[in-house]
Design a protein around this motif. Sequence first.
Motif, PDB file in Angstrom:
ATOM      1  N   ASP A  45       0.827  -1.206   0.000  1.00 34.63           N
ATOM      2  CA  ASP A  45       0.000   0.000   0.000  1.00 34.63           C
ATOM      3  C   ASP A  45       0.863   1.259   0.000  1.00 34.63           C
ATOM      4  O   ASP A  45       0.581   2.219  -0.718  1.00 34.63           O
ATOM      5  CB  ASP A  45      -0.943   0.013   1.202  1.00 34.63           C
ATOM      6  N   GLU A  46       1.922   1.268   0.818  1.00 34.98           N
ATOM      7  CA  GLU A  46       2.814   2.428   0.877  1.00 34.98           C
ATOM      8  C   GLU A  46       3.512   2.644  -0.463  1.00 34.98           C
ATOM      9  O   GLU A  46       3.618   3.780  -0.937  1.00 34.98           O
ATOM     10  CB  GLU A  46       3.865   2.243   1.970  1.00 34.98           C
ATOM     11  N   LEU A  47       3.973   1.569  -1.080  1.00 32.81           N
ATOM     12  CA  LEU A  47       4.633   1.688  -2.376  1.00 32.81           C
ATOM     13  C   LEU A  47       3.669   2.224  -3.426  1.00 32.81           C
ATOM     14  O   LEU A  47       4.044   3.028  -4.283  1.00 32.81           O
ATOM     15  CB  LEU A  47       5.209   0.338  -2.802  1.00 32.81           C
ATOM     16  N   ARG A  51       4.115   5.709  -5.493  1.00 33.93           N
ATOM     17  CA  ARG A  51       4.027   5.725  -6.951  1.00 33.93           C
ATOM     18  C   ARG A  51       3.013   6.775  -7.417  1.00 33.93           C
ATOM     19  O   ARG A  51       3.267   7.537  -8.343  1.00 33.93           O
ATOM     20  CB  ARG A  51       3.651   4.339  -7.472  1.00 33.93           C
ATOM     21  N   GLN A  52       1.870   6.844  -6.743  1.00 36.18           N
ATOM     22  CA  GLN A  52       0.848   7.819  -7.112  1.00 36.18           C
ATOM     23  C   GLN A  52       1.342   9.247  -6.913  1.00 36.18           C
ATOM     24  O   GLN A  52       1.086  10.121  -7.746  1.00 36.18           O
ATOM     25  CB  GLN A  52      -0.416   7.584  -6.292  1.00 36.18           C
ATOM     26  N   LEU A  53       2.063   9.496  -5.817  1.00 29.12           N
ATOM     27  CA  LEU A  53       2.604  10.833  -5.568  1.00 29.12           C
ATOM     28  C   LEU A  53       3.598  11.242  -6.647  1.00 29.12           C
ATOM     29  O   LEU A  53       3.552  12.365  -7.148  1.00 29.12           O
ATOM     30  CB  LEU A  53       3.281  10.889  -4.195  1.00 29.12           C
ATOM     31  N   VAL A  54       4.487  10.341  -7.010  1.00 33.16           N
ATOM     32  CA  VAL A  54       5.467  10.643  -8.047  1.00 33.16           C
ATOM     33  C   VAL A  54       4.757  10.921  -9.370  1.00 33.16           C
ATOM     34  O   VAL A  54       5.085  11.876 -10.074  1.00 33.16           O
ATOM     35  CB  VAL A  54       6.488   9.500  -8.198  1.00 33.16           C
ATOM     36  N   GLU A  55       3.758  10.119  -9.692  1.00 30.39           N
ATOM     37  CA  GLU A  55       3.006  10.324 -10.930  1.00 30.39           C
ATOM     38  C   GLU A  55       2.295  11.677 -10.923  1.00 30.39           C
ATOM     39  O   GLU A  55       2.277  12.373 -11.938  1.00 30.39           O
ATOM     40  CB  GLU A  55       2.014   9.190 -11.142  1.00 30.39           C
ATOM     41  N   GLN A  59       3.040  14.631 -13.503  1.00 31.73           N
ATOM     42  CA  GLN A  59       1.923  15.119 -14.313  1.00 31.73           C
ATOM     43  C   GLN A  59       1.825  16.641 -14.208  1.00 31.73           C
ATOM     44  O   GLN A  59       1.602  17.322 -15.189  1.00 31.73           O
ATOM     45  CB  GLN A  59       0.631  14.459 -13.850  1.00 31.73           C
ATOM     46  N   LYS A  60       2.011  17.173 -13.018  1.00 34.26           N
ATOM     47  CA  LYS A  60       1.928  18.618 -12.806  1.00 34.26           C
ATOM     48  C   LYS A  60       3.020  19.359 -13.565  1.00 34.26           C
ATOM     49  O   LYS A  60       2.832  20.483 -13.986  1.00 34.26           O
ATOM     50  CB  LYS A  60       2.029  18.966 -11.314  1.00 34.26           C
ATOM     51  N   SER A  61       4.182  18.721 -13.720  1.00 31.59           N
ATOM     52  CA  SER A  61       5.292  19.386 -14.388  1.00 31.59           C
ATOM     53  C   SER A  61       5.291  19.139 -15.895  1.00 31.59           C
ATOM     54  O   SER A  61       6.103  19.687 -16.608  1.00 31.59           O
ATOM     55  CB  SER A  61       6.624  18.918 -13.806  1.00 31.59           C
ATOM     56  N   PRO A  66       8.889   7.294 -15.838  1.00 32.99           N
ATOM     57  CA  PRO A  66       8.400   5.973 -15.458  1.00 32.99           C
ATOM     58  C   PRO A  66       8.765   5.643 -14.019  1.00 32.99           C
ATOM     59  O   PRO A  66       9.839   5.988 -13.568  1.00 32.99           O
ATOM     60  CB  PRO A  66       9.097   5.024 -16.429  1.00 32.99           C
ATOM     61  N   VAL A  67       7.846   5.000 -13.325  1.00 28.10           N
ATOM     62  CA  VAL A  67       8.057   4.617 -11.934  1.00 28.10           C
ATOM     63  C   VAL A  67       8.000   3.111 -11.858  1.00 28.10           C
ATOM     64  O   VAL A  67       7.002   2.508 -12.230  1.00 28.10           O
ATOM     65  CB  VAL A  67       6.984   5.242 -11.013  1.00 28.10           C
TER      66      VAL A  67
END
Length: 69
Positions: A45-47, A51-55, A59-61, A66-67
């Motif tokens: 769940d933490e991983l 992954r979602q935070l990095v994505e 996306q914002k930038s 790839p993660v």
Amino acid sequence: MSDLFHLELTDRQRELLVRGLRFVRSSRMLEIRDTPDKIAEERKDELSEIRQLVEMLDQKSGRATPVNS
């Protein structure tokens, strides 16, 4: 993660944050794996959250980094 938090970051700040998230992800993945199913599920769940935070940051930038799971 039901509460939204808006934060403006410079490209440098975003890159530092992504690098830190990747470090945390790597650290979590390398922990001893002889653990009960509950702990393994928590790690999964933490991983996924990392992954979602990095994505989201990529996306914002406008970048698509790839993660690896």
